[in-house]
Write an enzyme that holds these catalytic residues in place. Structure first.
Site, PDB file in Angstrom:
ATOM      1  N   SER A  41       2.981 -35.983  -2.587  1.00  7.65           N
ATOM      2  CA  SER A  41       2.185 -37.080  -2.038  1.00  7.65           C
ATOM      3  C   SER A  41       2.875 -37.852  -0.930  1.00  7.65           C
ATOM      4  O   SER A  41       2.218 -38.519  -0.133  1.00  7.65           O
ATOM      5  CB  SER A  41       1.795 -38.059  -3.153  1.00  7.65           C
ATOM      6  OG  SER A  41       2.952 -38.569  -3.790  1.00  7.65           O
ATOM      7  N   ASP A 335       1.432 -48.993  -4.130  1.00  7.44           N
ATOM      8  CA  ASP A 335       1.014 -48.888  -5.525  1.00  7.44           C
ATOM      9  C   ASP A 335       2.274 -48.748  -6.374  1.00  7.44           C
ATOM     10  O   ASP A 335       3.352 -49.099  -5.923  1.00  7.44           O
ATOM     11  CB  ASP A 335       0.014 -47.734  -5.728  1.00  7.44           C
ATOM     12  CG  ASP A 335       0.596 -46.365  -5.365  1.00  7.44           C
ATOM     13  OD1 ASP A 335       1.830 -46.243  -5.253  1.00  7.44           O
ATOM     14  OD2 ASP A 335      -0.191 -45.420  -5.189  1.00  7.44           O
ATOM     15  N   HIS A 338       4.144 -45.387  -4.439  1.00 10.83           N
ATOM     16  CA  HIS A 338       4.166 -45.031  -3.025  1.00 10.83           C
ATOM     17  C   HIS A 338       4.458 -46.214  -2.105  1.00 10.83           C
ATOM     18  O   HIS A 338       3.990 -47.324  -2.346  1.00 10.83           O
ATOM     19  CB  HIS A 338       2.822 -44.401  -2.638  1.00 10.83           C
ATOM     20  CG  HIS A 338       2.488 -43.212  -3.464  1.00 10.83           C
ATOM     21  ND1 HIS A 338       1.668 -43.278  -4.564  1.00 10.83           N
ATOM     22  CD2 HIS A 338       2.910 -41.927  -3.390  1.00 10.83           C
ATOM     23  CE1 HIS A 338       1.573 -42.089  -5.122  1.00 10.83           C
ATOM     24  NE2 HIS A 338       2.336 -41.245  -4.421  1.00 10.83           N
TER      25      HIS A 338
END
Length: 361
Positions: A41, A335, A338
């Site tokens: 990610s 978050d 991240h």
């Protein structure tokens, strides 16, 4: 279970603002023609959007500070490090997802990302999370090469790939899912699992090399024990730190152990790949320094994210029903895993200062 299946994706070196550091500012000075990104990610700009997985960020409030305030599938409030880097190098404004239907053959000539949130070096990680494995990503790169050759010819496509920067960030999800939080691989020793992951990485790098890659940067582990999801889980377990939000020191020690092995692998592998520039990108030490001295770097919040409580919210748990902080740039993370765009911007300056000079022809 949904909360557990969302604790992944590693967040990269967070830092803040060092615009006065000298760095290479454009593609001509580095001779880099394109960027191709692989992994999880950290580098995924939306490849997961059409996949049947929970690991998606194509919903509000992701993209809150992205141009047009559009949630593109990037796990951030704004741009990823790869977006900022490709722009700083003067190649193009953003690094798109390969699976974005709007990506044309011409777009491939300056690079795309094949990364998939929730993926890892261990095939089991991607399989369980229903995302692209590293093998899938290699297959898509091979497909992209054929598309490039059709429009510019084989020789020119080979030249572009030879001058391109290849970036790899993978492995943290493997530790979270298969060893720490959902210990599918717990029967393997820690050292043994590290070796397994590094063997997979070595095979991946060798395949990239066979396909023409010559400039390759591999990102190491961050202090995994300081990821907010790990901090939260640890605070709920019986120990002297129960109900306290502190880093899990043992996991940090283990991250350092992996990074030492990774650096040794790179040193051993580099001479076998004739004409290559294989480089280690350290995120552990810079990140830990920020965590220990946040005010020095302009942060107020380190062990929690901007979205919701910042303790577990990510992916589907970070959504339009969660409140968000007023000033994300004061947060290391968007978050629970991240980085914010502000963190990604600083990361790029560090990368340009410490890694890119090693890749210059």
């Amino acid at each position: 279970m949904q909360a557990k299946t969302t604790l992944i994706f590693f967040f990269l070196i967070p830092l803040f603002n060092l615009f006065f550091q000298p760095h290479l500012s454009n593609a001509s000075s580095t001779n880099i023609t394109a960027i191709f990104a692989f992994g999880d990610s950290v580098f995924d700009p939306g490849n997961n959007n059409s996949l049947p997985t929970l690991f998606r960020a194509n919903h509000w409030p992701y993209g809150k500070d992205f141009p047009g305030q559009v949630p593109t599938g990037r796990f951030s409030n704004g741009k990823l490090t790869t977006d900022i880097l490709v722009s700083q190098l003067g190649i193009k404004q953003l690094l798109p997802a390969y699976l974005d239907p709007k990506v044309s053959d011409k777009d491939l000539l300056t690079g795309v990302s094949f990364a998939s949130g929730g993926s890892g070096l261990d095939e089991l990680t991607a399989k369980e999370n229903h995302v692209l494995s590293m093998v899938d990503q290699l297959n898509y790169f091979e497909q992209a090469l054929k598309r490039m050759q059709k429009i510019v010819g084989r020789k020119e496509a080979e030249r572009i790939v030879e001058k391109a920067l290849f970036m790899i960030s993978a492995g943290t999800n493997d530790m979270l899912f298969n060893f720490y939080d959902l210990p599918t691989r717990r029967y393997i020793s820690l050292s043994g699992y590290h070796d397994f992951l590094l063997n997979r990485l070595e095979a991946f790098v060798n395949e990239l090399y066979k396909m023409g890659a010559r400039k390759i940067a591999v990102v190491g582990f961050p202090p995994i024990g300081c990821l907010p999801v790990q901090v939260t889980i640890n605070s709920l377990l019986p120990s002297i730190h129960m109900f306290q939000r502190v880093c899990v020191q043992q996991q940090n020690i283990e991250s350092q152990s992996y990074n030492r092995k990774l650096q040794a692998l790179i040193s051993t592998l580099r001479p076998t790949l004739s004409g290559s520039k294989l480089v280690y990108a350290d995120v552990y030490n810079p990140l830990l320094d920020i965590i220990q001295k946040p005010s020095d770097y302009g942060y107020d919040h380190i062990l929690e994210g901007c979205c919701g409580t910042g303790s577990l919210e990510m992916g589907p748990l970070c959504n339009e029903f969660n409140p968000t902080c007023a000033n994300p740039s004061r947060y290391l993370l968007w978050d629970a895993v991240h980085p914010t765009q502000a963190t990604n911007e600083y990361l790029v300056h560090i990368f340009q200062r410490t890694v890119l000079p090693q890749l210059v022809d």
